[in-house]
Design a protein around this motif. Structure first.
Motif, short mmCIF file in Angstrom:
data_model
loop_
_atom_site.label_atom_id
_atom_site.label_comp_id
_atom_site.label_asym_id
_atom_site.label_seq_id
_atom_site.Cartn_x
_atom_site.Cartn_y
_atom_site.Cartn_z
N ASP A 25 0.98 -1.18 0.01
CA ASP A 25 -0.02 0.31 -0.04
C ASP A 25 0.98 1.31 -0.02
O ASP A 25 1.86 1.22 0.53
CB ASP A 25 -0.98 -0.08 1.26
N TRP A 26 0.33 2.18 -0.83
CA TRP A 26 1.28 3.46 -0.84
C TRP A 26 0.12 4.65 -0.50
O TRP A 26 -0.98 4.87 -0.95
CB TRP A 26 1.94 3.55 -2.12
N GLU A 27 0.76 5.92 0.36
CA GLU A 27 0.03 6.69 0.86
C GLU A 27 0.66 7.98 0.61
O GLU A 27 2.09 7.99 0.61
CB GLU A 27 -0.69 6.77 2.11
N PRO A 28 0.16 9.07 0.10
CA PRO A 28 1.00 10.45 0.25
C PRO A 28 1.22 11.05 1.41
O PRO A 28 0.75 10.41 2.67
CB PRO A 28 0.13 11.49 -0.40
N LEU A 29 2.39 11.66 1.94
CA LEU A 29 2.82 12.24 3.07
C LEU A 29 1.79 13.37 3.76
O LEU A 29 1.37 14.07 2.85
CB LEU A 29 4.20 12.76 3.00
N ALA A 30 1.42 13.21 4.83
CA ALA A 30 0.67 14.09 5.52
C ALA A 30 1.27 15.40 5.67
O ALA A 30 2.46 15.22 6.14
CB ALA A 30 0.04 13.50 6.85
N PRO A 31 0.58 16.57 5.37
CA PRO A 31 1.37 17.83 5.56
C PRO A 31 1.38 18.17 7.04
O PRO A 31 0.57 17.53 7.80
CB PRO A 31 0.51 18.73 4.84
#
Length: 1148
Positions: free
Chosen positions: A434-440
């Motif tokens: 699974d891949w997710e964008p980095l949380a700001p």
């Protein structure tokens, strides 16, 4: 396979720490100093004549010193307010040292020799970019953690240039320097076993380009030279043995402990005698050609060998298709199985740890992106885990992939995905499942809320080394500091190339905070207990910032009183260190300055268990079960001023979880659906129920459910996505993909050579298959289970010839056949090109190549004519050709029989017209004719020189060619003189009567062995002369070796025609010239220049030689044929007629 960008820290305990920065203009913004990258190159101006003013410290005129905008207004920053309250507790000691006399040196190699060691070695060098050579060097040593340095004199009284040094990875007290005398005449090593306290000089007979220490045995070394030679030493470089001479650079590997049986094995890619490349191994004690073992059947692509952990990779390109092969734990090579229509353009290995290959594959439709794939434990079957990862092409064909493994926590990767030109940063906690964008971050560096909100805005980081100096290329992680990640990037919808704000996370990417506005050099000390940051800038500075609470607050410290240009940072190897060194220079004209910063006084005691808190690893969704387990780690309390030290371990607790769907990835031949709950479905080309290639009759196999457990995942119980797999009996499969080859891939061998045939079968049953082998020379055999037992077929061909080798594999289900042809021939020794040295334009010429030995079979001939870069290929040793332009034409023939290639070159002089006189010799010469080219050339030169001496005809206008065979005969070529301008008309050539008279008077003779006189004569004194002219239709086949046009019959007809012209010659000539003014059709020229009277007496008196040496020797160019009696004096008329122009006039 080119290297993929690895994530490397600024300080590595296992490697030589070096720096590489590119010198640029004063105001150019440079990239950060990189550790472990080669050599430290100082920043500054290119022009050393720049006046720094006063010669002292401080900043150059017009350049600002570092003010640090983030330190200004610290009263308003909660981060810095807290930091200021800690200043009283923190005590940093700084000291600087200048390397005097090295102001001109623009590179430096720096190494802290080992853990718990106070010794630092620095090699400064003046590297001359144009000559790519090191012209000067100095070696410095510190034994007090960099407080003071001593310049070492390796050879008193002698100037030595040291180019590099190498540190033994298993015993860092052992150091080897590579150097030479100032003129590079004497090559030498300097060997130390006491951290550089003393050195022993060792002369060597080669120039090493690279040294490679054995990974386990500290005294064993490999040395690679630029010309491809590879040497080995077992006594730390004191004695060397040549291993091989055609080795590929950077494709040499020591044995891998626990995988290779013998620690002295060397893996290498080397070039064979035919120019191809092989993967071979040998022992360093004996690596001769006979002792080298080819480990892969056939040739491999250049620069494709990679030995990494338990895997070995090679690739083979045939036509426009490339196949990739892998060997797991040194077993037989197997083709790597990617999705059927991936059609890889390039493959880059990312990692091979934890019994799995993680690679980036560029598919046929991609140009600046790659897809990420994961393998099964054997590295054979691959499934996609992420598409369109950004890539960058670097110099020397290196490729950088934006994929980075986060050190400290297994299974965590960062990647930059590029879709429609937009680059975004993603993170995975389960090895790509699974891949997710980095949380700001929720607030900015001053604690104010940010407007960046998901899903429209995220944090993006630079993950690559880049040649663009404005782009940060680093993300800092460390094995002993799990969860701590610091890097440069920006907030927004995509990654911005030139925006390099610094962000940090201490919980492995779940939450982030901004710490600086610009990119900084980063150094982790004491397992991340102290983080040091120095701004990456092109202006001089004197402050650093450090944090002891994982980046929440920062303290500013003046590490020097005088601003310096910072080139790099270095810390002691080992995670417990609290001492660092800043490398720089005050100005470009100044010496190197080293500043030691010691944090040890701030941490007076060792940490105990009460000084730590714990934190639990979760993903961005808060999931605690990651890679099948829950894990917690130690974290030092903010209030604890203690050193973690050497005994510190970060992991605290771990417990397994029950398996869920997230612990399974798609199997080979399956892809995850984005529409149906992310289930794995079979690709159209894949049949899940088909048996595997190694399935044998009597065995069983499971058809895939489409899922496989993520490798290194430790979950237990719970869901098992593989449980519903069906059991099948292996059917009897027909043999398919049968191949037969020779070990070493030499298809051309010499008689008596030992040959080892290898049979390989790609698919089908092998246990019940019979293999019928026919070696083509009457030897036949039948084998059982040949491809299973890997039984070699050894044979020796005694006689030259071409042999057809066939292998028939057959079982009850079917059969397959493989064929190859073996050329048994001795190497070619010589080829001689037989070609007439003089040729007419547009006339056929026969080129013949004589090959030795004459019994050579299946020889291919390459014919290179003139400046044409495309040769003509023939299997015959002759070629008919034409030369369309006059002048000298180079003709080269290359003969190749697979084992060797030889060539010969001749020059053919091409003319529009010339005359040929056939010659013969007295029969006594035949006894001395060996019928070889050199003898014929010598005889021809003798005849030419004698003629020149007798007749006075210039030697450059005569060529005598002795023809092959018996009886001995020759042809004399009389060439047009270059001194007269070319005209289309033809006149009497006065050289010819002089030459023929010399032969008629028996004046041309020479003496051979024993004083025997050989007479040279006209072959037929009564025959007419041959004139080769442009437009003649005679061919080499029609006229033999001469290729002459015309014959006695033609001459007779021409003479009859001339007799009819004599009666009215004056009138006709006059009329022709008056009728066609300006045209040169038919005319005669008298010797005394009178137009109405034609006489041409040829008097062979003593004055003849004086006459024929003048400008009037040839009255004009010969465009067709010379008429008359060449045998002696004659009265009457001799005409030179341009037949084409006469015919044109008469027909009109």
């Amino acid at each position: 396979m080119a290297s993929v960008h690895p994530e490397t820290p600024l300080s590595s305990p296992a490697h030589l720490c070096v720096f590489l920065l590119t010198t640029s203009a004063w105001m150019a913004l440079l990239g950060p100093a990189r550790c472990d990258s080669g050599a430290l190159t100082r920043r500054g101006v290119e022009d050393r004549a720049f006046d720094m003013g006063g010669g002292g410290g401080g900043s150059p005129p017009g350049l600002p010193t570092d003010v640090d905008e983030e330190a200004v207004g610290a009263e308003s920053s909660p981060r810095f307010r807290r930091a200021l309250s800690r200043d009283k507790q923190m005590s940093l000691l700084s000291s600087s040292f200048v390397l005097k006399g090295d102001a001109t040196h623009n590179q430096a190699m720096v190494h802290w020799t080992g853990e718990n060691s106070s010794v630092i070695l620095i090699l400064t060098k003046y590297y001359h970019a144009d000559s790519t050579k090191v012209l000067e060097s100095s070696l410095w040593r510190s034994s007090d953690y960099g407080t003071t340095y001593t310049k070492l004199n390796l050879m008193p009284g002698t100037t030595i240039v040291v180019t590099s040094f190498y540190i033994c990875p298993t015993n860092k007290k052992k150091v080897v320097l590579v150097g030479s005398s100032i003129n590079e005449r004497d090559q030498m090593l300097f060997i130390s076993t006491d951290e550089g306290s003393s050195f022993q000089r060792q002369s060597i007979s080669f120039t090493p380009d690279t040294l490679v220490f054995h990974p386990k045995e500290e005294d064993k070394l490999l040395a690679y030279c630029k010309e491809g030679r590879l040497f080995a030493s077992t006594d730390l470089g004191r004695k060397w043995t040549l291993l091989q001479e055609r080795v590929t650079k950077d494709r040499v590997f020591w044995s891998v402990s626990g995988v290779d049986v013998d620690p002295d094995v060397v893996h290498m890619e080397m070039q064979d005698t035919s120019g191809g490349y092989l993967y071979v191994t040998c022992l360093i004690q004996n690596c001769s050609d006979k002792m080298v073992t080819a480990q892969f059947l056939g040739k491999i692509d250049h620069n494709s060998l990679l030995v990494q952990d338990e895997y070995i990779f090679v690739k083979v390109t045939t036509g426009n298709r490339t196949k990739h092969f892998v060997s797991y734990r040194r077993n037989e090579f197997v083709q790597m199985r990617f999705p059927k229509y991936a059609l890889p353009k390039d493959v880059q290995i990312v990692s091979t740890d934890e019994n799995q290959v993680f690679l980036a594959l560029q598919e046929w439709y991609q140009s600046d992106t790659y897809n990420l794939y994961q393998s099964d434990p054997q590295g054979v079957y691959y499934s996609i885990v992420l598409e369109n990862v950004r890539s960058t092409k670097q110099p020397e064909e290196n490729v950088l992939i934006d994929i980075l493994e986060v050190r400290g926590i297994k299974g965590v990767f960062l990647a930059n995905q590029k879709i429609d030109g937009k680059v975004t940063t993603l993170i995975t906690y389960n090895k790509g499942r699974d891949w997710e964008p980095l949380a700001p971050p929720t607030t900015d560096m001053n604690g104010k809320p940010v407007s960046c909100k998901a899903p429209d805005c995220h944090l993006h980081l630079h993950l690559r080394w880049a040649d663009n100096p404005y782009v940060s290329g680093t993300v800092h992680t460390k094995d002993s500091a799990p969860g701590l990640i610091m890097g440069a990037g920006n907030l927004g919808s995509k990654l911005v190339e030139y925006k390099e704000e610094m962000y940090i996370t201490s919980d492995c990417g779940k939450t982030w905070k901004q710490v600086f506005e610009e990119e900084h050099h980063i150094l982790y000390l004491d397992h991340g207990g102290v983080i040091v940051a120095i701004k990456d800038t092109s202006i001089p500075l004197k402050i650093l910032k450090f944090s002891i609470d994982e980046g929440r607050t920062w303290t500013v410290h003046n590490f020097t009183s005088t601003s310096v240009f910072v080139d790099g940072l270095l810390s002691e190897p080992g995670d417990e260190t609290l001492v660092m060194t800043v490398f720089g220079h005050i100005s470009y004209r100044s010496d190197w300055e080293l500043v030691k910063v010691d944090f040890r006084q701030s941490f007076p005691r060792q940490c105990t268990e009460v000084d730590y808190d714990s934190w639990q690893l979760t993903d961005l969704q808060g999931e605690k079960c990651i890679m099948g387990q829950e894990r917690s780690f130690r974290k030092r309390k903010d209030s604890a001023f203690c050193i973690k030290g050497k005994s510190y371990t970060s992991a605290l607790t771990s417990k397994p979880c029950q398996c869920t769907e997230k612990d399974f990835n798609c199997d080979y031949g399956f892809e995850r659906s984005q529409m149906e709950g992310k289930r794995c479905f079979a690709d159209f080309w894949h049949d899940p129920d088909s048996p595997p290639e190694d399935c044998h009759l009597g065995q069983t196999y499971e058809s895939s459910t489409g899922y496989r457990k993520v490798i290194s995942n430790t979950c237990e119980g719970g869901l098992n996505k593989q449980q519903s797999a069906k059991q099948h009996n292996c059917p009897l499969l027909p043999p398919k993909g049968l191949q037969v080859g020779i070990k070493g891939q030499m298809l051309a061998v010499a008689p008596g050579d030992d040959i080892t045939f290898i049979v390989h079968q790609e698919q089908g049953d092998t246990s019940s298959t019979k293999y019928q082998v026919d070696l083509g020379d009457g030897v036949r055999a039948i084998y059982q289970n040949l491809t299973v037992t890997d039984e070699p077929i050894q044979h020796r061909y005694e006689h030259p010839g071409v042999y057809k080798v066939t292998v028939m594999a057959e079982n009850m289900a079917g059969h397959d056949e493989a064929t190859m042809y073996i050329q048994v021939t001795a190497p070619l020794q010589e080829v001689h090109l037989e070609v007439v040295p003089i040729a007419g334009r547009n006339q056929q010429v026969n080129l013949t190549a004589i090959v030795l030995p004459t019994e050579a079979n299946t020889t291919v001939f390459y014919w290179w004519i003139g400046d044409n870069l495309q040769p003509k290929l023939t299997l015959q040793n002759s070629l008919l050709t034409r030369f369309t332009e006059t002048g000298d034409v180079s003709v080269t023939v290359q003969a190749s029989n697979g084992r060797s290639m030889v060539q010969d070159t001749r020059t053919v002089r091409v003319y529009d017209n010339f005359q040929v006189i056939p010659l013969s010799f007295s029969r006594n010469l035949d006894r001395f004719n060996p019928n070889i080219p050199e003898w014929r050339e010598d005889i021809g030169q003798v005849v030419t020189k004698i003629l020149t001496k007798i007749t006075g005809v210039p030697q450059e206008s005569l060529v005598t060619v002795v023809k092959p065979g018996l009886p001995t005969s020759a042809e004399l070529y009389v060439l047009p003189l270059d001194s007269k301008p070319a005209k289309k008309n033809m006149f009497v050539d006065k050289r010819i009567p002089a030459i023929t008279q010399a032969f008629s008077d028996n004046n041309v003779s020479f003496v051979v062995r024993g004083g025997l006189k050989v007479l040279v004569m006209l072959a037929d004194p009564n025959a007419g002369l041959d004139l080769i002219a442009n437009g003649s239709t005679a061919t080499a086949a029609e006229t033999g070796y001469r290729g002459a046009a015309g014959g006695p019959g033609v001459w007779a007809g021409a003479v009859i025609f001339l007799i009819s012209l004599i009666a009215t010659g004056s009138f006709i000539l006059y009329k022709f010239k008056r009728k066609l003014p300006g045209s040169r059709n038919v005319y005669a020229q008298m010797h005394n220049e009178k137009e109405q009277e034609m006489t041409s007496p040829v008097n062979h008196s003593e004055d003849t030689q004086h006459i024929i040496q003048g400008e009037e020797f040839i009255d004009d160019d010969l465009d067709s044929q010379t008429l008359g009696n060449a045998g002696g004096n004659h009265s009457g008329v001799v005409l030179s007629i341009n037949s084409r122009e006469l015919h044109s006039y008469l027909t009109s």
